[in-house]
Design a protein around this motif. Structure first.
Motif, PDB file in Angstrom:
ATOM      1  N   PRO A   9      34.310 -85.991  43.793  1.00 48.59           N
ATOM      2  CA  PRO A   9      35.398 -85.149  44.596  1.00 48.59           C
ATOM      3  C   PRO A   9      34.884 -85.237  46.092  1.00 48.59           C
ATOM      4  N   ASN A  10      33.659 -84.890  46.377  1.00 47.88           N
ATOM      5  CA  ASN A  10      33.308 -84.606  47.714  1.00 47.88           C
ATOM      6  C   ASN A  10      32.669 -85.925  48.584  1.00 47.88           C
ATOM      7  N   ASP A  11      32.715 -87.092  47.931  1.00 48.09           N
ATOM      8  CA  ASP A  11      32.157 -88.087  48.323  1.00 48.09           C
ATOM      9  C   ASP A  11      33.017 -88.879  49.285  1.00 48.09           C
ATOM     10  N   ARG A  12      32.356 -89.114  50.516  1.00 54.03           N
ATOM     11  CA  ARG A  12      33.445 -89.982  51.537  1.00 54.03           C
ATOM     12  C   ARG A  12      32.564 -91.205  51.619  1.00 54.03           C
ATOM     13  N   TRP A  13      33.387 -92.432  51.748  1.00 53.11           N
ATOM     14  CA  TRP A  13      32.827 -93.758  52.108  1.00 53.11           C
ATOM     15  C   TRP A  13      33.800 -94.763  52.992  1.00 53.11           C
ATOM     16  N   LEU A  14      33.293 -95.791  53.617  1.00 53.28           N
ATOM     17  CA  LEU A  14      33.948 -96.501  54.575  1.00 53.28           C
ATOM     18  C   LEU A  14      33.722 -97.883  53.883  1.00 53.28           C
ATOM     19  N   LEU A  15      34.661 -98.613  54.428  1.00 53.06           N
ATOM     20  CA  LEU A  15      34.514-100.252  54.336  1.00 53.06           C
ATOM     21  C   LEU A  15      33.579-100.796  55.522  1.00 53.06           C
ATOM     22  N   LYS A  16      32.438-101.120  55.346  1.00 51.03           N
ATOM     23  CA  LYS A  16      31.460-101.744  56.238  1.00 51.03           C
ATOM     24  C   LYS A  16      31.799-103.243  56.112  1.00 51.03           C
ATOM     25  N   ILE A  17      32.132-103.928  57.359  1.00 53.71           N
ATOM     26  CA  ILE A  17      32.547-105.013  57.332  1.00 53.71           C
ATOM     27  C   ILE A  17      31.532-105.968  58.347  1.00 53.71           C
ATOM     28  N   THR A  18      30.838-106.741  57.525  1.00 58.76           N
ATOM     29  CA  THR A  18      29.716-107.731  58.650  1.00 58.76           C
ATOM     30  C   THR A  18      30.337-108.991  58.684  1.00 58.76           C
ATOM     31  N   ILE A  19      30.034-109.547  59.985  1.00 59.03           N
ATOM     32  CA  ILE A  19      30.591-110.907  60.404  1.00 59.03           C
ATOM     33  C   ILE A  19      29.373-111.497  60.760  1.00 59.03           C
ATOM     34  N   TRP A  20      29.424-112.939  60.426  1.00 58.99           N
ATOM     35  CA  TRP A  20      28.766-113.891  61.070  1.00 58.99           C
ATOM     36  C   TRP A  20      29.472-114.994  61.789  1.00 58.99           C
ATOM     37  N   ALA A  21      29.156-115.210  63.050  1.00 57.61           N
ATOM     38  CA  ALA A  21      30.070-116.203  63.803  1.00 57.61           C
ATOM     39  C   ALA A  21      29.602-117.519  63.409  1.00 57.61           C
ATOM     40  N   ALA A  22      30.604-118.256  63.144  1.00 53.22           N
ATOM     41  CA  ALA A  22      30.268-119.692  62.939  1.00 53.22           C
ATOM     42  C   ALA A  22      29.700-120.428  64.132  1.00 53.22           C
ATOM     43  N   ARG A  23      28.997-121.634  63.931  1.00 52.97           N
ATOM     44  CA  ARG A  23      28.521-122.450  64.992  1.00 52.97           C
ATOM     45  C   ARG A  23      29.662-123.248  65.537  1.00 52.97           C
ATOM     46  N   ALA A  24      29.713-123.169  66.900  1.00 50.18           N
ATOM     47  CA  ALA A  24      30.526-123.937  67.643  1.00 50.18           C
ATOM     48  C   ALA A  24      30.119-124.544  69.122  1.00 50.18           C
ATOM     49  N   ASP A  25      30.753-125.475  69.733  1.00 54.58           N
ATOM     50  CA  ASP A  25      30.366-125.723  70.887  1.00 54.58           C
ATOM     51  C   ASP A  25      30.760-124.795  71.961  1.00 54.58           C
ATOM     52  N   ASP A  26      30.486-124.771  73.340  1.00 57.06           N
ATOM     53  CA  ASP A  26      30.122-123.527  74.133  1.00 57.06           C
ATOM     54  C   ASP A  26      31.616-123.104  74.123  1.00 57.06           C
TER      55      ASP A  26
END
Length: 122
Positions: A9-26
């Motif tokens: 009942p007293n718990d609070r939570w978030l969605l943590k979003i972790t992002i890894w960028a893809a390899r690309a040219d400049d």
């Protein structure tokens, strides 16, 4: 598939979003970085981008759509996972699975026939 926590009942939570960028040219890298910078923060220690959400309102859905588009356009890898609310967090947070489920059910009903993750074009 992410399994959401079963909060007390007293718990609070978030969605943590972790992002890894893809390899690309400049040019591609700079475009990808501009998109990710608009919705997340970079951590040089882990070389990842991240953000947290605690509410599914219109701005947050827009943030998620931006991330979906980055994944589609650049091949960016995105992971969502439930996380406890950090002590420094001052924003909104989820307190039950029902909050998320109710919003998703409402959105799904309103958008029948539209692919998952695709928002209407205004």
């Amino acid at each position: 598939m992410t399994v959401l926590p079963t909060p007390h009942p007293n718990d609070r939570w978030l969605l943590k979003i972790t992002i890894w960028a893809a390899r690309a040219d400049d040019a591609g890298w700079n475009q990808q970085r501009a998109v990710l910078r608009s919705v997340s923060s970079y951590d040089s220690a882990t070389q990842t981008w991240s953000t947290r959400i605690g509410v599914l309102d219109l701005p947050t859905v827009g943030k998620l759509q931006t991330l979906f588009e980055a994944a589609k356009m650049f091949g960016t890898d995105i992971r969502l996972e439930p996380a406890p609310v950090p002590t420094w967090w001052t924003g909104p947070s989820f307190t039950s699975d029902a909050q998320v489920a109710a919003l998703l059910a409402l959105a799904a009903k309103a958008d029948e026939g539209r692919p998952l993750g695709q928002l209407p074009i205004a």
